[in-house]
Write a protein that holds these residues in place. Sequence first.
Motif, PDB file in Angstrom:
ATOM      1  N   HIS A  98       8.049 -11.962 -46.158  1.00 20.17           N
ATOM      2  CA  HIS A  98       6.922 -11.099 -45.803  1.00 20.17           C
ATOM      3  C   HIS A  98       6.072 -10.871 -47.039  1.00 20.17           C
ATOM      4  N   THR A  99       4.804 -11.204 -46.944  1.00 21.28           N
ATOM      5  CA  THR A  99       3.946 -11.068 -48.112  1.00 21.28           C
ATOM      6  C   THR A  99       3.314  -9.673 -48.183  1.00 21.28           C
ATOM      7  N   SER A 100       3.620  -8.833 -47.230  1.00 21.85           N
ATOM      8  CA  SER A 100       3.087  -7.458 -47.177  1.00 21.85           C
ATOM      9  C   SER A 100       1.574  -7.404 -47.374  1.00 21.85           C
ATOM     10  N   GLY A 101       0.873  -8.240 -46.687  1.00 22.44           N
ATOM     11  CA  GLY A 101      -0.582  -8.184 -46.753  1.00 22.44           C
ATOM     12  C   GLY A 101      -1.210  -9.225 -47.653  1.00 22.44           C
TER      13      GLY A 101
ATOM     14  N   VAL B  48       1.028 -18.844 -45.953  1.00 18.14           N
ATOM     15  CA  VAL B  48       0.317 -17.934 -45.056  1.00 18.14           C
ATOM     16  C   VAL B  48      -0.868 -18.680 -44.419  1.00 18.14           C
TER      17      VAL B  48
ATOM     18  N   GLN C 109      12.620 -15.777 -43.692  1.00 16.03           N
ATOM     19  CA  GLN C 109      11.281 -15.233 -43.473  1.00 16.03           C
ATOM     20  C   GLN C 109      10.845 -14.479 -44.723  1.00 16.03           C
TER      21      GLN C 109
ATOM     22  N   CYS D 134      -2.449 -12.667 -48.986  1.00 17.46           N
ATOM     23  CA  CYS D 134      -2.907 -13.751 -48.125  1.00 17.46           C
ATOM     24  C   CYS D 134      -2.468 -15.120 -48.613  1.00 17.46           C
TER      25      CYS D 134
ATOM     26  N   ASP E 123       4.787 -15.131 -43.846  1.00 11.19           N
ATOM     27  CA  ASP E 123       3.835 -14.484 -42.942  1.00 11.19           C
ATOM     28  C   ASP E 123       3.616 -13.076 -43.439  1.00 11.19           C
ATOM     29  N   ILE E 124       2.564 -12.478 -42.939  1.00 12.43           N
ATOM     30  CA  ILE E 124       2.315 -11.093 -43.337  1.00 12.43           C
ATOM     31  C   ILE E 124       3.336 -10.176 -42.657  1.00 12.43           C
ATOM     32  N   GLU E 125       3.674 -10.483 -41.413  1.00 13.79           N
ATOM     33  CA  GLU E 125       4.646  -9.670 -40.660  1.00 13.79           C
ATOM     34  C   GLU E 125       5.496 -10.562 -39.737  1.00 13.79           C
ATOM     35  N   SER E 126       6.506  -9.993 -39.141  1.00 23.02           N
ATOM     36  CA  SER E 126       7.363 -10.570 -38.079  1.00 23.02           C
ATOM     37  C   SER E 126       8.339 -11.652 -38.542  1.00 23.02           C
ATOM     38  N   CYS E 127       9.313 -11.984 -37.682  1.00 26.89           N
ATOM     39  CA  CYS E 127      10.333 -12.986 -37.995  1.00 26.89           C
ATOM     40  C   CYS E 127      10.382 -14.076 -36.952  1.00 26.89           C
TER      41      CYS E 127
END
Lengths: 218, 114
Positions: free
Chosen positions: A86-89, A118, A84, A91, A65-69
Amino acid sequence: MRTIKLNASVTASNDLDAQALRSRMKEKGVLLVNIMSSAGSGKTTLLSKVITDLKDTKIAVLEADIESCVDAEHIESLGAKAIQVHTSGMCHMDAGMTAAAVEAIKADNVDLMFLENVGNLICPAEYDTGSSLNVMILSVPEGDDKPLKYPLMFSKSDALVISKMDTLSYFTFDLDKCVSRVKALNPDIKIFPVSAKTGEGMDEFEKYLKACLKDWRA
Amino acid sequence: MHEMGIIIHLAKTLDQTAQEQNLTKIGSVTLQVGEVSGIVTDLFVECWDYFKKKHEVLKDSVLKLETIPAVTWCNNCKTNYETVKYGKTCPHCGSGETWLVKGNECVIKEIEAE
Protein backbone atom coordinates in the motif's frame (compact mmCIF):
# COMPACT_ATOMS: atom_id res chain seq x y z
CA MET A 1 28.25 30.19 5.33
CA ARG A 2 30.24 28.59 2.57
CA THR A 3 29.10 27.39 -0.81
CA ILE A 4 29.38 23.67 -1.54
CA LYS A 5 29.06 22.53 -5.15
CA LEU A 6 27.11 19.28 -5.40
CA ASN A 7 25.96 18.76 -8.99
CA ALA A 8 24.03 15.70 -7.86
CA SER A 9 20.81 14.37 -9.30
CA VAL A 10 17.88 15.36 -7.15
CA THR A 11 16.92 11.71 -6.88
CA ALA A 12 20.50 10.63 -6.04
CA SER A 13 19.36 8.87 -2.87
CA ASN A 14 16.82 6.88 -4.88
CA ASP A 15 19.38 6.03 -7.58
CA LEU A 16 21.70 4.58 -4.92
CA ASP A 17 18.89 2.47 -3.42
CA ALA A 18 18.02 1.27 -6.94
CA GLN A 19 21.57 0.21 -7.72
CA ALA A 20 21.85 -1.64 -4.41
CA LEU A 21 18.61 -3.52 -5.06
CA ARG A 22 19.70 -4.42 -8.60
CA SER A 23 22.96 -5.95 -7.37
CA ARG A 24 21.08 -7.94 -4.71
CA MET A 25 18.68 -9.30 -7.33
CA LYS A 26 21.61 -10.13 -9.64
CA GLU A 27 23.24 -12.19 -6.84
CA LYS A 28 19.99 -14.06 -6.26
CA GLY A 29 19.47 -14.56 -10.00
CA VAL A 30 15.99 -13.04 -9.82
CA LEU A 31 14.84 -10.82 -12.69
CA LEU A 32 12.79 -7.92 -11.31
CA VAL A 33 10.34 -6.66 -13.92
CA ASN A 34 8.65 -3.29 -13.39
CA ILE A 35 5.20 -3.24 -14.97
CA MET A 36 3.81 0.24 -15.60
CA SER A 37 0.53 1.38 -17.13
CA SER A 38 -2.56 3.39 -16.39
CA ALA A 39 -5.25 1.99 -14.11
CA GLY A 40 -7.43 -0.59 -15.81
CA SER A 41 -5.07 -1.45 -18.69
CA GLY A 42 -4.97 -5.11 -17.64
CA LYS A 43 -1.75 -5.48 -15.62
CA THR A 44 -3.17 -8.12 -13.29
CA THR A 45 -4.93 -9.96 -16.14
CA LEU A 46 -1.70 -10.07 -18.17
CA LEU A 47 0.30 -11.36 -15.18
CA SER A 48 -2.39 -13.95 -14.41
CA LYS A 49 -2.03 -15.29 -17.96
CA VAL A 50 1.78 -15.35 -17.72
CA ILE A 51 1.60 -17.23 -14.39
CA THR A 52 -0.86 -19.78 -15.83
CA ASP A 53 1.21 -20.30 -19.01
CA LEU A 54 4.73 -20.42 -17.56
CA LYS A 55 4.34 -23.41 -15.28
CA ASP A 56 8.09 -24.11 -15.28
CA THR A 57 8.97 -20.58 -14.12
CA LYS A 58 8.65 -19.55 -10.48
CA ILE A 59 6.93 -16.19 -10.28
CA ALA A 60 6.32 -13.72 -7.47
CA VAL A 61 4.36 -10.49 -7.68
CA LEU A 62 4.64 -7.25 -5.72
CA GLU A 63 1.26 -5.56 -6.09
CA ALA A 64 1.41 -1.84 -5.50
CA ASP A 65 -1.87 -0.02 -5.07
CA ILE A 66 -3.07 2.90 -3.07
CA GLU A 67 -5.62 0.70 -1.26
CA SER A 68 -7.14 -2.84 -1.09
CA CYS A 69 -5.76 -6.39 -1.43
CA VAL A 70 -7.88 -7.71 -4.29
CA ASP A 71 -5.02 -8.04 -6.78
CA ALA A 72 -2.65 -9.89 -4.43
CA GLU A 73 -5.41 -12.30 -3.37
CA HIS A 74 -6.18 -13.06 -7.02
CA ILE A 75 -2.51 -13.70 -7.89
CA GLU A 76 -2.11 -16.02 -4.89
CA SER A 77 -5.16 -18.00 -5.99
CA LEU A 78 -3.19 -18.85 -9.16
CA GLY A 79 -0.35 -20.34 -7.13
CA ALA A 80 2.22 -17.54 -7.35
CA LYS A 81 3.56 -15.80 -4.28
CA ALA A 82 2.21 -12.26 -3.93
CA ILE A 83 2.40 -9.37 -1.54
CA GLN A 84 0.23 -6.27 -1.48
CA VAL A 85 2.06 -2.98 -1.09
CA HIS A 86 0.00 0.00 0.00
CA THR A 87 1.55 3.26 -1.08
CA SER A 88 -0.82 5.28 1.15
CA GLY A 89 -1.59 7.80 -1.53
CA MET A 90 1.81 7.95 -3.23
CA CYS A 91 1.34 7.65 -6.98
CA HIS A 92 4.48 5.64 -7.75
CA MET A 93 6.93 3.13 -6.27
CA ASP A 94 10.51 4.20 -5.62
CA ALA A 95 13.54 1.98 -5.00
CA GLY A 96 13.33 2.13 -1.21
CA MET A 97 9.69 1.03 -1.21
CA THR A 98 10.44 -1.72 -3.73
CA ALA A 99 13.40 -3.00 -1.69
CA ALA A 100 11.17 -3.18 1.41
CA ALA A 101 8.56 -5.16 -0.55
CA VAL A 102 11.23 -7.56 -1.92
CA GLU A 103 12.43 -8.10 1.66
CA ALA A 104 8.90 -8.68 2.97
CA ILE A 105 7.78 -11.20 0.35
CA LYS A 106 10.60 -13.61 1.33
CA ALA A 107 10.62 -15.27 -2.08
CA ASP A 108 14.28 -15.90 -2.82
CA ASN A 109 13.67 -19.03 -4.77
CA VAL A 110 11.93 -17.42 -7.73
CA ASP A 111 12.88 -16.71 -11.33
CA LEU A 112 10.74 -13.73 -12.23
CA MET A 113 9.54 -11.11 -9.78
CA PHE A 114 7.02 -8.64 -11.12
CA LEU A 115 6.49 -5.25 -9.58
CA GLU A 116 3.00 -4.13 -10.52
CA ASN A 117 3.51 -0.40 -10.18
CA VAL A 118 0.72 2.03 -9.29
CA GLY A 119 -1.68 2.57 -12.20
CA ASN A 120 -0.47 5.90 -13.58
CA LEU A 121 1.35 6.87 -16.79
CA ILE A 122 3.33 9.75 -15.29
CA CYS A 123 5.33 9.48 -12.04
CA PRO A 124 6.27 5.76 -12.18
CA ALA A 125 8.42 6.57 -15.23
CA GLU A 126 10.39 9.15 -13.21
CA TYR A 127 11.70 6.78 -10.55
CA ASP A 128 14.21 3.98 -10.89
CA THR A 129 12.67 1.14 -8.88
CA GLY A 130 15.75 -1.07 -9.01
CA SER A 131 14.17 -3.32 -11.63
CA SER A 132 16.19 -4.57 -14.58
CA LEU A 133 13.38 -4.70 -17.11
CA ASN A 134 10.75 -2.01 -17.59
CA VAL A 135 7.58 -3.14 -19.33
CA MET A 136 4.74 -0.80 -20.11
CA ILE A 137 1.17 -1.78 -21.00
CA LEU A 138 -1.12 0.29 -23.20
CA SER A 139 -4.60 -1.11 -23.75
CA VAL A 140 -6.50 -0.65 -27.00
CA PRO A 141 -9.41 1.30 -25.36
CA GLU A 142 -6.95 3.94 -24.06
CA GLY A 143 -6.21 5.08 -27.61
CA ASP A 144 -3.25 5.27 -30.00
CA ASP A 145 -2.50 8.90 -29.04
CA LYS A 146 -1.05 8.06 -25.61
CA PRO A 147 2.60 8.08 -26.83
CA LEU A 148 2.02 11.72 -27.82
CA LYS A 149 0.51 12.64 -24.45
CA TYR A 150 2.77 10.69 -22.09
CA PRO A 151 6.08 10.39 -23.97
CA LEU A 152 8.37 9.76 -21.00
CA MET A 153 7.08 6.33 -20.06
CA PHE A 154 7.26 5.13 -23.67
CA SER A 155 10.84 6.36 -23.94
CA LYS A 156 11.93 4.73 -20.66
CA SER A 157 10.42 1.26 -21.26
CA ASP A 158 12.26 -1.73 -22.70
CA ALA A 159 9.05 -3.31 -23.93
CA LEU A 160 5.50 -2.23 -24.67
CA VAL A 161 2.59 -4.65 -24.42
CA ILE A 162 -0.46 -3.47 -26.35
CA SER A 163 -3.23 -5.26 -24.45
CA LYS A 164 -6.91 -6.08 -25.13
CA MET A 165 -6.22 -6.69 -28.85
CA ASP A 166 -9.47 -8.71 -28.97
CA THR A 167 -11.38 -5.41 -28.64
CA LEU A 168 -9.64 -3.76 -31.62
CA SER A 169 -12.75 -3.77 -33.84
CA TYR A 170 -14.76 -1.80 -31.25
CA PHE A 171 -12.34 1.14 -31.05
CA THR A 172 -10.67 3.54 -33.49
CA PHE A 173 -7.22 2.37 -32.44
CA ASP A 174 -4.70 2.48 -35.30
CA LEU A 175 -2.03 -0.09 -34.43
CA ASP A 176 0.43 1.03 -37.15
CA LYS A 177 0.11 4.66 -36.12
CA CYS A 178 0.64 3.73 -32.48
CA VAL A 179 3.73 1.65 -33.28
CA SER A 180 5.32 4.42 -35.37
CA ARG A 181 4.62 7.01 -32.64
CA VAL A 182 6.25 4.77 -30.04
CA LYS A 183 9.24 3.96 -32.27
CA ALA A 184 9.82 7.67 -32.86
CA LEU A 185 10.27 8.08 -29.10
CA ASN A 186 12.18 4.87 -28.53
CA PRO A 187 13.59 3.08 -31.59
CA ASP A 188 14.83 0.07 -29.54
CA ILE A 189 11.58 -0.76 -27.75
CA LYS A 190 10.06 -4.24 -28.26
CA ILE A 191 6.34 -4.17 -28.99
CA PHE A 192 3.93 -7.05 -28.25
CA PRO A 193 0.27 -6.73 -29.29
CA VAL A 194 -1.58 -9.29 -27.12
CA SER A 195 -4.89 -10.40 -25.73
CA ALA A 196 -4.57 -12.13 -22.38
CA LYS A 197 -8.20 -13.21 -22.82
CA THR A 198 -7.83 -15.07 -26.13
CA GLY A 199 -4.10 -15.80 -25.75
CA GLU A 200 -3.22 -13.94 -28.99
CA GLY A 201 0.43 -12.80 -29.00
CA MET A 202 1.11 -14.13 -25.47
CA ASP A 203 3.61 -16.72 -26.69
CA GLU A 204 5.96 -14.04 -28.12
CA PHE A 205 5.77 -11.98 -24.94
CA GLU A 206 6.44 -14.99 -22.72
CA LYS A 207 9.41 -16.03 -24.87
CA TYR A 208 10.76 -12.49 -24.51
CA LEU A 209 10.49 -12.67 -20.70
CA LYS A 210 12.31 -16.01 -20.68
CA ALA A 211 15.06 -14.65 -22.96
CA CYS A 212 15.50 -11.63 -20.67
CA LEU A 213 15.76 -13.94 -17.65
CA LYS A 214 18.41 -16.01 -19.44
CA ASP A 215 20.43 -12.86 -20.30
CA TRP A 216 20.13 -11.62 -16.72
CA ARG A 217 21.59 -14.84 -15.37
CA ALA A 218 24.33 -15.12 -18.02
CA MET B 1 6.18 14.49 -11.95
CA HIS B 2 5.37 14.09 -8.29
CA GLU B 3 6.82 17.10 -6.48
CA MET B 4 6.49 15.65 -2.97
CA GLY B 5 8.35 12.48 -3.95
CA ILE B 6 11.25 14.52 -5.31
CA ILE B 7 11.38 16.70 -2.21
CA ILE B 8 11.60 13.61 0.03
CA HIS B 9 14.60 12.34 -1.95
CA LEU B 10 16.18 15.77 -2.06
CA ALA B 11 15.91 16.16 1.72
CA LYS B 12 17.37 12.68 2.22
CA THR B 13 20.35 13.47 -0.01
CA LEU B 14 20.99 16.78 1.77
CA ASP B 15 20.69 15.19 5.23
CA GLN B 16 23.36 12.71 4.18
CA THR B 17 25.60 15.46 2.76
CA ALA B 18 25.27 17.37 6.04
CA GLN B 19 26.33 14.31 8.02
CA GLU B 20 29.29 13.56 5.77
CA GLN B 21 30.56 17.13 5.82
CA ASN B 22 29.65 17.93 9.44
CA LEU B 23 27.25 20.71 8.50
CA THR B 24 24.85 22.02 11.13
CA LYS B 25 22.83 24.44 9.05
CA ILE B 26 21.96 24.67 5.36
CA GLY B 27 21.02 28.23 4.38
CA SER B 28 20.11 27.74 0.76
CA VAL B 29 19.73 25.00 -1.81
CA THR B 30 20.11 25.84 -5.50
CA LEU B 31 18.33 23.51 -7.88
CA GLN B 32 18.60 23.56 -11.65
CA VAL B 33 15.31 22.52 -13.17
CA GLY B 34 14.99 21.63 -16.86
CA GLU B 35 12.26 23.39 -18.82
CA VAL B 36 10.70 20.07 -19.82
CA SER B 37 11.38 18.18 -16.59
CA GLY B 38 7.67 18.31 -15.78
CA ILE B 39 8.32 19.90 -12.40
CA VAL B 40 5.76 22.50 -11.39
CA THR B 41 8.09 25.02 -9.75
CA ASP B 42 5.46 26.95 -7.71
CA LEU B 43 4.22 23.74 -6.18
CA PHE B 44 7.79 22.65 -5.60
CA VAL B 45 8.63 25.67 -3.43
CA GLU B 46 5.44 25.15 -1.40
CA CYS B 47 6.31 21.49 -0.86
CA TRP B 48 9.80 22.47 0.23
CA ASP B 49 8.57 25.02 2.77
CA TYR B 50 6.32 22.39 4.28
CA PHE B 51 8.83 19.55 4.27
CA LYS B 52 12.04 21.33 5.36
CA LYS B 53 10.64 21.76 8.88
CA LYS B 54 10.97 18.02 9.40
CA HIS B 55 14.77 18.22 9.12
CA GLU B 56 16.76 20.14 11.73
CA VAL B 57 19.57 21.02 9.33
CA LEU B 58 17.18 22.24 6.62
CA LYS B 59 14.55 24.08 8.63
CA ASP B 60 15.76 27.62 7.84
CA SER B 61 16.81 26.95 4.26
CA VAL B 62 15.63 28.74 1.14
CA LEU B 63 15.07 26.88 -2.10
CA LYS B 64 16.49 28.71 -5.13
CA LEU B 65 15.50 27.55 -8.60
CA GLU B 66 17.36 28.07 -11.86
CA THR B 67 15.90 27.07 -15.21
CA ILE B 68 17.83 24.95 -17.69
CA PRO B 69 16.56 25.72 -21.21
CA ALA B 70 15.49 22.65 -23.18
CA VAL B 71 17.47 21.95 -26.36
CA THR B 72 16.71 19.37 -29.05
CA TRP B 73 19.21 18.00 -31.57
CA CYS B 74 18.14 17.29 -35.14
CA ASN B 75 20.00 14.31 -36.51
CA ASN B 76 18.99 15.12 -40.07
CA CYS B 77 20.35 18.66 -40.43
CA LYS B 78 22.76 18.38 -37.46
CA THR B 79 21.59 21.47 -35.61
CA ASN B 80 20.15 22.27 -32.20
CA TYR B 81 16.87 24.09 -31.68
CA GLU B 82 14.61 25.27 -28.82
CA THR B 83 12.46 22.37 -27.64
CA VAL B 84 9.67 24.34 -26.00
CA LYS B 85 9.02 26.43 -29.11
CA TYR B 86 9.18 23.71 -31.76
CA GLY B 87 8.63 20.35 -30.01
CA LYS B 88 9.63 17.12 -31.71
CA THR B 89 9.78 18.46 -35.30
CA CYS B 90 12.90 20.30 -36.47
CA PRO B 91 12.04 23.91 -37.51
CA HIS B 92 14.94 23.95 -40.01
CA CYS B 93 14.27 20.82 -42.07
CA GLY B 94 10.98 19.37 -40.77
CA SER B 95 12.59 16.09 -39.71
CA GLY B 96 11.20 14.11 -36.80
CA GLU B 97 14.50 12.37 -36.20
CA THR B 98 15.27 14.53 -33.19
CA TRP B 99 16.45 13.96 -29.61
CA LEU B 100 16.26 16.00 -26.48
CA VAL B 101 19.82 17.01 -25.51
CA LYS B 102 19.04 18.75 -22.24
CA GLY B 103 16.12 20.18 -20.33
CA ASN B 104 14.55 17.18 -18.57
CA GLU B 105 16.97 17.09 -15.65
CA CYS B 106 16.73 18.29 -12.08
CA VAL B 107 20.12 18.81 -10.48
CA ILE B 108 21.20 20.00 -7.02
CA LYS B 109 23.76 22.58 -8.12
CA GLU B 110 25.01 23.83 -4.76
CA ILE B 111 24.15 24.56 -1.18
CA GLU B 112 25.21 27.32 1.21
CA ALA B 113 25.95 25.84 4.60
CA GLU B 114 27.93 26.05 7.81
